[in-house]
Scaffold this active site. Structure first.
Site, PDB file in Angstrom:
ATOM      1  N   GLN A 281       0.828  -1.200   0.000  1.00 12.26           N
ATOM      2  CA  GLN A 281       0.000   0.000   0.000  1.00 12.26           C
ATOM      3  C   GLN A 281       0.870   1.260   0.000  1.00 12.26           C
ATOM      4  O   GLN A 281       1.885   1.330   0.697  1.00 12.26           O
ATOM      5  CB  GLN A 281      -0.914   0.016   1.221  1.00 12.26           C
ATOM      6  CG  GLN A 281      -2.001  -1.041   1.200  1.00 12.26           C
ATOM      7  CD  GLN A 281      -3.198  -0.648   0.332  1.00 12.26           C
ATOM      8  OE1 GLN A 281      -3.149   0.321  -0.405  1.00 12.26           O
ATOM      9  NE2 GLN A 281      -4.268  -1.418   0.415  1.00 12.26           N
ATOM     10  N   TYR A 310      -5.972 -12.540  -2.531  1.00  8.89           N
ATOM     11  CA  TYR A 310      -5.181 -11.407  -3.048  1.00  8.89           C
ATOM     12  C   TYR A 310      -4.209 -10.921  -1.969  1.00  8.89           C
ATOM     13  O   TYR A 310      -4.125  -9.727  -1.671  1.00  8.89           O
ATOM     14  CB  TYR A 310      -6.078 -10.247  -3.487  1.00  8.89           C
ATOM     15  CG  TYR A 310      -7.268 -10.623  -4.326  1.00  8.89           C
ATOM     16  CD1 TYR A 310      -7.159 -10.776  -5.706  1.00  8.89           C
ATOM     17  CD2 TYR A 310      -8.517 -10.821  -3.752  1.00  8.89           C
ATOM     18  CE1 TYR A 310      -8.266 -11.116  -6.482  1.00  8.89           C
ATOM     19  CE2 TYR A 310      -9.627 -11.158  -4.517  1.00  8.89           C
ATOM     20  CZ  TYR A 310      -9.494 -11.301  -5.883  1.00  8.89           C
ATOM     21  OH  TYR A 310     -10.587 -11.622  -6.629  1.00  8.89           O
ATOM     22  N   CYS A 401     -10.624  -0.405  -3.189  1.00  7.18           N
ATOM     23  CA  CYS A 401     -10.088   0.889  -3.608  1.00  7.18           C
ATOM     24  C   CYS A 401     -10.956   1.529  -4.683  1.00  7.18           C
ATOM     25  O   CYS A 401     -10.584   2.561  -5.256  1.00  7.18           O
ATOM     26  CB  CYS A 401      -8.645   0.743  -4.098  1.00  7.18           C
ATOM     27  SG  CYS A 401      -8.462  -0.365  -5.513  1.00  7.18           S
TER      28      CYS A 401
END
Length: 446
Positions: A281, A310, A401
């Site tokens: 991130q 993921y 996101c």
């Protein structure tokens, strides 16, 4: 409305791209750079059957939510589209964006979307920067693309990037100029220097610098190494060899010119090894906030088996492992799985297993109590969601996101026996239009 005509409109809303929205005789008018509350003179540059696009010419009356951009490149650079909006209002419109998507796309109306969690100091937060390198009229340009174009805006410093990056960019620019290194041309696919990629650690004084080249070798490579060595904190200097056409920045082949091919950073108490191609991130400060929320809504008791789909380099998996009986992380990229296993060893965490492959294949072989997903912007594949529904975990924690694909996937889960318990937006990307959201879904029992 008529193309090329000028109109005075009142801006009443904001869209997913951070632009203002007005209404004129029932037609929506999208105006980049406008803010709700503005009264503006606009020139119409596009008209369709259902909407128009206007160029902001003049503010007749400025909105109370309008701010002076903190970056001198804000009007040209396409990166931070919300710099003209006061930070407090950015948080409100991101909350509204999530709620609007859940209602319009997800068809879920009776759910509370909590206020967006702010970043205490919303500048210089990015730990990764990718700069295209181009040459215009004999001048080397290193920066970011202008909005909706491949024209590079030459940048000396970035208000959301690491403060060290400006010095590195300047050193690269001078190296390329002094050594007459050819610059890549997208149209002809000729030239050597394509991109500059920098990864920074915010908890350790470490930076990885990678020059992406359209070839196998870099002339005067030792000179580059010596120039970058003079900058404190650079722990790795790399070449990435991307000879393919297209807009993919990094290729698989990388050469280490000096130092290490990774950096170390922390999220909370956990330490991570991050290589060039690893997903990590870009805002570790807010990532800690986000992961604490995910851990909180999962409400693990120590008896659960958890799937982290993921999983990347294992960031969420290792957070979950602190409170779960067992965590299985799944990732399709081999290097990320290797990094994840290293990160588990670095942190002394043994109750986690990382599997190379597709998440749906792993789900078929084991029963999970909780499933955590943090997919790319395109969201989850429907086949994967079907597999999750068949596995019937008690809880699903969805980290997103993109509010639109989040709403689409939440709708599927809602229609297949899951209810939305909590929706928490987090401002992971201040001054941009993007928002991160953590959603808890629980399976209805019959």
């Amino acid at each position: 409305m008529i193309k090329n005509e000028e109109y005075i409109v009142e801006v009443i809303d904001i869209n997913a791209n951070g632009g203002g929205v007005a209404k004129y005789e029932g037609m929506a008018v999208f105006i980049p750079g406008a803010v709700p509350g503005d009264v503006a003179k606009v020139k119409i540059i596009k008209v369709t059957k259902s909407y128009a696009v206007g160029k902001l010419l003049e503010l007749v009356k400025a909105s109370e939510h309008r701010a002076e951009p903190p970056c001198v490149y804000a009007a040209k650079c396409g990166g931070c589209v919300a710099q003209h909006i006061k930070y407090e209002f950015q948080l409100k419109y991101k909350q509204k964006q999530v709620k609007d998507c859940l209602e319009r796309i997800g068809k879920i109306r009776e759910v509370e979307v909590l206020p967006t969690i702010a970043m205490e100091n919303p500048i210089h937060y990015r730990n990764k920067a990718q700069y295209p390198i181009r040459e215009v009229d004999g001048k080397i340009q290193i920066g970011f693309y202008a909005a909706k174009s491949h024209q590079v805006v030459d940048i000396e410093d970035c208000v959301i990037g690491n403060q060290k990056n400006g010095v590195i960019v300047d050193a690269i620019r001078k190296f390329l100029k002094d050594n007459k290194i050819s610059i890549y041309n997208e149209a002809t696919h000729k030239g050597l220097a394509r991109h500059l990629v920098i990864r920074n650690s915010i908890n350790f004084d470490e930076a990885m610098v990678c020059l992406v080249i359209n070839g196998k070798k870099l002339p005067h490579a030792q000179d580059l190494v010596e120039r970058l060595r003079a900058i404190p904190g650079i722990t790795g200097i790399l070449l990435n060899h991307n000879t393919a056409k297209g807009n993919v920045i990094l290729a698989e082949q990388t050469t280490t010119l000096d130092g290490r091919d990774y950096i170390m950073d922390k999220i909370g108490e956990l330490t991570f090894k991050i290589s060039l191609l690893s997903f990590f991130q870009v805002n570790p400060v807010q990532t800690k906030v986000l992961y604490d929320i995910a851990l909180g809504v999962a409400a693990l008791t120590g008896s659960e088996t958890v799937l982290d789909a993921y999983c990347g380099i294992g960031t969420i998996s290792l957070f979950l492992a602190k409170e779960a009986k067992r965590v299985v992380g799944v990732e399709a990229i081999p290097q990320a799985v290797a990094n994840a296993n290293e990160n588990a060893q670095i942190n002394g965490i043994a109750n986690v297993e990382f599997v190379l492959g597709n998440a749906e294949d792993v789900v078929l072989g084991e029963k999970f109590d909780v499933v955590v997903v943090d997919p790319p912007r395109k969201g989850c594949e429907e086949d994967f969601l079907k597999t999750i529904v068949a596995n019937a975990p008690a809880k699903m924690v969805y980290i997103s996101c993109d509010p639109a694909t989040l709403a689409r996937d939440v709708k599927f889960m809602y229609e297949n026996g899951y209810v939305v318990n909590k929706v928490q937006p987090v401002d992971m990307f201040p001054y941009t239009s993007h928002v991160e959201t953590c959603v808890l879904l629980s399976r209805l029992t019959t």
